[in-house]
Design a protein around this motif. Structure first.
Motif, PDB file in Angstrom:
ATOM      1  N   THR A 126       1.069  -7.727  -0.858  1.00 39.48           N
ATOM      2  CA  THR A 126      -0.296  -7.601  -0.346  1.00 39.48           C
ATOM      3  C   THR A 126      -0.282  -7.689   1.177  1.00 39.48           C
ATOM      4  O   THR A 126       0.355  -8.571   1.751  1.00 39.48           O
ATOM      5  N   THR A 127      -1.002  -6.782   1.823  1.00 40.50           N
ATOM      6  CA  THR A 127      -1.086  -6.777   3.290  1.00 40.50           C
ATOM      7  C   THR A 127      -2.238  -7.685   3.737  1.00 40.50           C
ATOM      8  O   THR A 127      -3.085  -8.084   2.919  1.00 40.50           O
ATOM      9  N   PRO A 128      -2.328  -7.998   5.040  1.00 39.12           N
ATOM     10  CA  PRO A 128      -3.426  -8.849   5.535  1.00 39.12           C
ATOM     11  C   PRO A 128      -4.807  -8.253   5.268  1.00 39.12           C
ATOM     12  O   PRO A 128      -5.791  -8.975   5.162  1.00 39.12           O
ATOM     13  N   THR A 129      -4.900  -6.926   5.137  1.00 43.19           N
ATOM     14  CA  THR A 129      -6.204  -6.319   4.866  1.00 43.19           C
ATOM     15  C   THR A 129      -6.501  -6.239   3.373  1.00 43.19           C
ATOM     16  O   THR A 129      -7.548  -5.734   2.972  1.00 43.19           O
ATOM     17  N   GLY A 130      -5.564  -6.717   2.546  1.00 45.01           N
ATOM     18  CA  GLY A 130      -5.835  -6.789   1.107  1.00 45.01           C
ATOM     19  C   GLY A 130      -5.332  -5.605   0.309  1.00 45.01           C
ATOM     20  O   GLY A 130      -5.593  -5.509  -0.886  1.00 45.01           O
ATOM     21  N   THR A 131      -4.642  -4.704   0.950  1.00 46.26           N
ATOM     22  CA  THR A 131      -4.068  -3.586   0.197  1.00 46.26           C
ATOM     23  C   THR A 131      -2.866  -4.089  -0.598  1.00 46.26           C
ATOM     24  O   THR A 131      -2.029  -4.820  -0.066  1.00 46.26           O
ATOM     25  N   ILE A 132      -2.811  -3.703  -1.870  1.00 48.43           N
ATOM     26  CA  ILE A 132      -1.729  -4.155  -2.750  1.00 48.43           C
ATOM     27  C   ILE A 132      -0.806  -2.983  -3.071  1.00 48.43           C
ATOM     28  O   ILE A 132      -1.267  -1.921  -3.500  1.00 48.43           O
ATOM     29  N   TYR A 133       0.473  -3.205  -2.838  1.00 47.80           N
ATOM     30  CA  TYR A 133       1.490  -2.197  -3.149  1.00 47.80           C
ATOM     31  C   TYR A 133       2.334  -2.687  -4.320  1.00 47.80           C
ATOM     32  O   TYR A 133       2.850  -3.803  -4.281  1.00 47.80           O
ATOM     33  N   GLN A 134       2.461  -1.845  -5.319  1.00 43.26           N
ATOM     34  CA  GLN A 134       3.201  -2.225  -6.515  1.00 43.26           C
ATOM     35  C   GLN A 134       4.706  -2.255  -6.273  1.00 43.26           C
ATOM     36  O   GLN A 134       5.231  -1.448  -5.506  1.00 43.26           O
ATOM     37  N   GLY A 135       5.385  -3.175  -6.978  1.00 46.04           N
ATOM     38  CA  GLY A 135       6.836  -3.198  -6.984  1.00 46.04           C
ATOM     39  C   GLY A 135       7.378  -2.254  -8.048  1.00 46.04           C
ATOM     40  O   GLY A 135       6.616  -1.551  -8.724  1.00 46.04           O
ATOM     41  N   TRP A 136       8.665  -2.251  -8.174  1.00 50.02           N
ATOM     42  CA  TRP A 136       9.344  -1.417  -9.190  1.00 50.02           C
ATOM     43  C   TRP A 136       9.458  -2.228 -10.467  1.00 50.02           C
ATOM     44  O   TRP A 136       9.932  -3.364 -10.446  1.00 50.02           O
ATOM     45  N   ASP A 137       8.988  -1.635 -11.557  1.00 46.76           N
ATOM     46  CA  ASP A 137       9.061  -2.316 -12.846  1.00 46.76           C
ATOM     47  C   ASP A 137      10.160  -1.681 -13.691  1.00 46.76           C
ATOM     48  O   ASP A 137       9.990  -0.580 -14.219  1.00 46.76           O
ATOM     49  N   PRO A 138      11.294  -2.348 -13.821  1.00 50.20           N
ATOM     50  CA  PRO A 138      12.430  -1.735 -14.516  1.00 50.20           C
ATOM     51  C   PRO A 138      12.190  -1.566 -16.012  1.00 50.20           C
ATOM     52  O   PRO A 138      12.916  -0.825 -16.675  1.00 50.20           O
TER      53      PRO A 138
END
Ligand SMILES: [Cu+2]
Length: 264
Positions: free
Chosen positions: A27-39
């Motif tokens: 999560t960035t300071p502005t609240g944007t969420i980036y997904q990780g890799w789900d194996p």
């Protein structure tokens, strides 16, 4: 502190712990969420991940006998993420793990490597890693309760809901970087090849900062030169009266920004 003879059994018992962990999102300071890799769901993952893909990360670890291979870079058979997190120097990113077992005590480390062009096309064999954050053993609080060994970075991570705050150095020059975030579990590290590394990577694009003079990220080392199988912080017994711990890997970048975790 004297320890009971049963202490000798603990490494064996801990070895059977099955749940590990992986980064689920950032999560960035502005609240944007980036997904990780789900194996677990390789076929249905979006193509445009900031996270690097790797074989079954989270369920398996990179052992010290693989520290001299590129597998230690971003986990087994890693391939670059296609996109990146846009950031600015000084940003604090919240790196969220799905879980982390209490028994798997050890250091939490974060590195950056500059990409010559787009990180999506970077070569893990040549990325030069500069450490920007490290926390290892903190104190002997809880050293008399299982799983012994006192308070470690992983305990801090667990206290913060399995998350770690990573600060993009304020002095960092603009550019494209791979961020390498890692936990090294030491619960059976008293045996040669017993430590367990859980590295994971993601791409960042750092814009020009507004502060003072920007610094080039220099002095990095390639993944296979980060650690040795017999490094003091890799081959180490943590099931006793721990009084100090030497965190493995290179020293932290001189321009990295000091940052404390919420409960550290
Ligand atoms: Cu385990």
């Amino acid at each position: 502190m004297r320890l009971p003879a049963t202490t000798l059994l603990i490494p064996f018992l801990l070895r059977t712990a099955s749940a590990h962990g992986r980064i689920t999102n950032v999560t960035t300071p502005t609240g944007t969420i980036y997904q990780g890799w789900d194996p677990a769901h390789p076929q249905t993952q979006p193509q445009d991940l900031i996270a690097w893909r790797a074989a079954n990360l989270g369920n398996i670890f990179v052992p010290p006998s693989q520290f001299n291979t590129s597998h230690i870079t971003c986990h087994f058979n890693a391939t670059p993420g296609a996109v990146y997190i846009p950031t600015v120097p000084g940003d604090v990113l919240k790196v969220q793990w799905n879980e982390w077992p209490a028994s798997h005590k050890g250091p939490v480390l974060t590195y950056l490597a500059a990409c010559p062009g787009s990180c999506a096309k970077s070569d893990k064999e040549t990325l030069a890693w500069v450490k920007i954050d490290e926390v290892g053993w903190l104190n002997s609080s809880g050293a008399d309760v299982l799983p012994l060994g006192g308070t470690w970075a992983t305990d801090v991570l667990r206290a913060n809901g399995a998350s770690w705050m990573v600060k993009v150095p304020e002095a960092l020059e603009e550019g494209s970087y791979v961020l390498r975030h890692e936990i090294i579990a030491l619960h059976v590290a008293e045996e040669v090849d017993g430590a367990q590394a859980y590295p994971q990577c993601m791409n960042l694009k750092v814009a020009k900062g507004t502060g003072g003079e920007a610094k080039k990220l220099e002095g990095g080392v390639v993944g296979e030169k980060l650690y040795g199988i017999r490094d003091k912080g890799v081959l180490v017994n943590i099931h006793g009266n721990v009084t100090e711990y030497e965190i493995p890997g290179p020293k932290v970048w001189e321009y990295a920004t000091e940052f404390k975790q919420p409960s550290e």
